[in-house]
Design a protein around this motif. Sequence first.
Motif, PDB file in Angstrom:
ATOM      1  N   ARG A 188       0.478   8.559   4.705  1.00  0.00           N
ATOM      2  CA  ARG A 188       0.236   7.776   3.488  1.00  0.00           C
ATOM      3  C   ARG A 188      -1.246   7.615   3.275  1.00  0.00           C
ATOM      4  O   ARG A 188      -1.963   7.227   4.179  1.00  0.00           O
TER       5      ARG A 188
ATOM      6  N   ASP B 198      -2.841  -4.102  -1.757  1.00  0.00           N
ATOM      7  CA  ASP B 198      -1.765  -4.897  -1.170  1.00  0.00           C
ATOM      8  C   ASP B 198      -0.690  -5.278  -2.183  1.00  0.00           C
ATOM      9  O   ASP B 198       0.262  -5.964  -1.833  1.00  0.00           O
ATOM     10  N   ASP B 199      -0.843  -4.867  -3.422  1.00  0.00           N
ATOM     11  CA  ASP B 199       0.120  -5.232  -4.459  1.00  0.00           C
ATOM     12  C   ASP B 199       1.082  -4.061  -4.671  1.00  0.00           C
ATOM     13  O   ASP B 199       0.756  -3.080  -5.338  1.00  0.00           O
ATOM     14  N   PRO B 200       2.290  -4.149  -4.113  1.00  0.00           N
ATOM     15  CA  PRO B 200       3.208  -3.003  -4.197  1.00  0.00           C
ATOM     16  C   PRO B 200       3.616  -2.664  -5.623  1.00  0.00           C
ATOM     17  O   PRO B 200       3.826  -1.491  -5.948  1.00  0.00           O
ATOM     18  N   GLU B 201       3.741  -3.654  -6.485  1.00  0.00           N
ATOM     19  CA  GLU B 201       4.158  -3.375  -7.855  1.00  0.00           C
ATOM     20  C   GLU B 201       3.047  -2.689  -8.651  1.00  0.00           C
ATOM     21  O   GLU B 201       3.311  -1.833  -9.503  1.00  0.00           O
TER      22      GLU B 201
ATOM     23  N   ARG C  35       0.817  -0.731  -7.248  1.00  0.00           N
ATOM     24  CA  ARG C  35       0.848   0.631  -6.720  1.00  0.00           C
ATOM     25  C   ARG C  35       1.937   1.446  -7.403  1.00  0.00           C
ATOM     26  O   ARG C  35       1.723   2.596  -7.787  1.00  0.00           O
ATOM     27  N   ARG C  36       3.100   0.859  -7.581  1.00  0.00           N
ATOM     28  CA  ARG C  36       4.189   1.576  -8.237  1.00  0.00           C
ATOM     29  C   ARG C  36       3.866   1.854  -9.703  1.00  0.00           C
ATOM     30  O   ARG C  36       4.195   2.917 -10.227  1.00  0.00           O
TER      31      ARG C  36
ATOM     32  N   THR D 257       7.466  -0.363 -14.004  1.00  0.00           N
ATOM     33  CA  THR D 257       7.812  -1.248 -12.901  1.00  0.00           C
ATOM     34  C   THR D 257       7.750  -2.696 -13.372  1.00  0.00           C
ATOM     35  O   THR D 257       7.207  -2.992 -14.444  1.00  0.00           O
TER      36      THR D 257
ATOM     37  N   GLU E  10      -1.447   6.475  -4.141  1.00  0.00           N
ATOM     38  CA  GLU E  10      -0.655   6.623  -2.926  1.00  0.00           C
ATOM     39  C   GLU E  10      -0.032   8.010  -2.923  1.00  0.00           C
ATOM     40  O   GLU E  10       0.602   8.426  -3.892  1.00  0.00           O
TER      41      GLU E  10
END
Length: 329
Positions: A16, A151-154, A156-157, A166, A306
């Motif tokens: 990753r 650190d913000d997964p949403e 990133r998506r 998203t 990513e």
Amino acid sequence: MRVDRMTVGDRVATRRVLCCAASGLTAGLLQMRSETGLPMRPDATGGSTGVINDTAFRMQRLGAGRVADDSDDNDRVALYVRLSRIFRDRIRSGEWAPGDKLPPVPELCRDFAVAPITVRQALRMLADKGLLVAIRGKGTFVTEGQQAAVDDPELRRAINDRLDLTPGQGIRVLKREMDVALPSDLAAVDGRPKRAYVKITKIHLYNETPFALMDVYVDAVAYRLFPPDSEHNAKMLRMLTNHGREKMGRSRQIMTISHADQAVARALDYSMGGVMVKMISTILSEDGEVLIANNALYRGDMFVMEHVDQNVGVPSIPDPSRSPTRGGH
């Protein structure tokens, strides 16, 4: 920035790469080809981890002490504004985490070779934006609740999911133009242009904050098969996947570092001269024609790329400087 968030696990089954362009030092050309699975490559100017090189930064003195080039808009930006961007990037990247106390003003002055008034002006700018808070007798702290982009997964998506919106992501369509030609800069990237395209100029938002400005060109024949006004609530690649009649083939993405001019800064509620990530994407049909092309600008402080490889094996490339071994195996 915490370097462990940026390392590559090259000995595990899944690799990753989290690329946070907020640091703005991964300048140069990064190219990914989905058909080959090649990883992103930083340019020779360095810093694959994206960690700010304070020594080099101090030597440049934020652009001071060198002859201003007419092509360098950064030289016309106030020194404290440039310093505030560095501070903001440290917050966005997580190097200065929520609740952290900032170094005292004299230390920041030494680190960046600037006067105290410049540091104070930069800190005041970020305090006005709600990123910092000054407590009398204690110092200046990063506001609680700040979240690093990485650190913000949403978030990133929102950037990395090319098909679907998203949670928290929205679209603001600025303009739609029918039956236009593919511009030369996109036509030169890959494939043969179709006869006509629909150009959609739009802004992508995350939690109501604009983070990307883009021009999307969709094959006009395919676009007429989409639901009416679908560009307002769906990504065009999803519509092409669901409703297009041609099978898609090769895909390519090219990324470079840019800076926001006045129009882009206004559209994205960003600082003029701020770091931008320019991404050009194309998807071809099996016959090699461009079905969809995207020219996008992402705010550097909200960009995370990513890339995941399921197979970490890297093919060996012969070294042209070494002659083959004679009589050996």
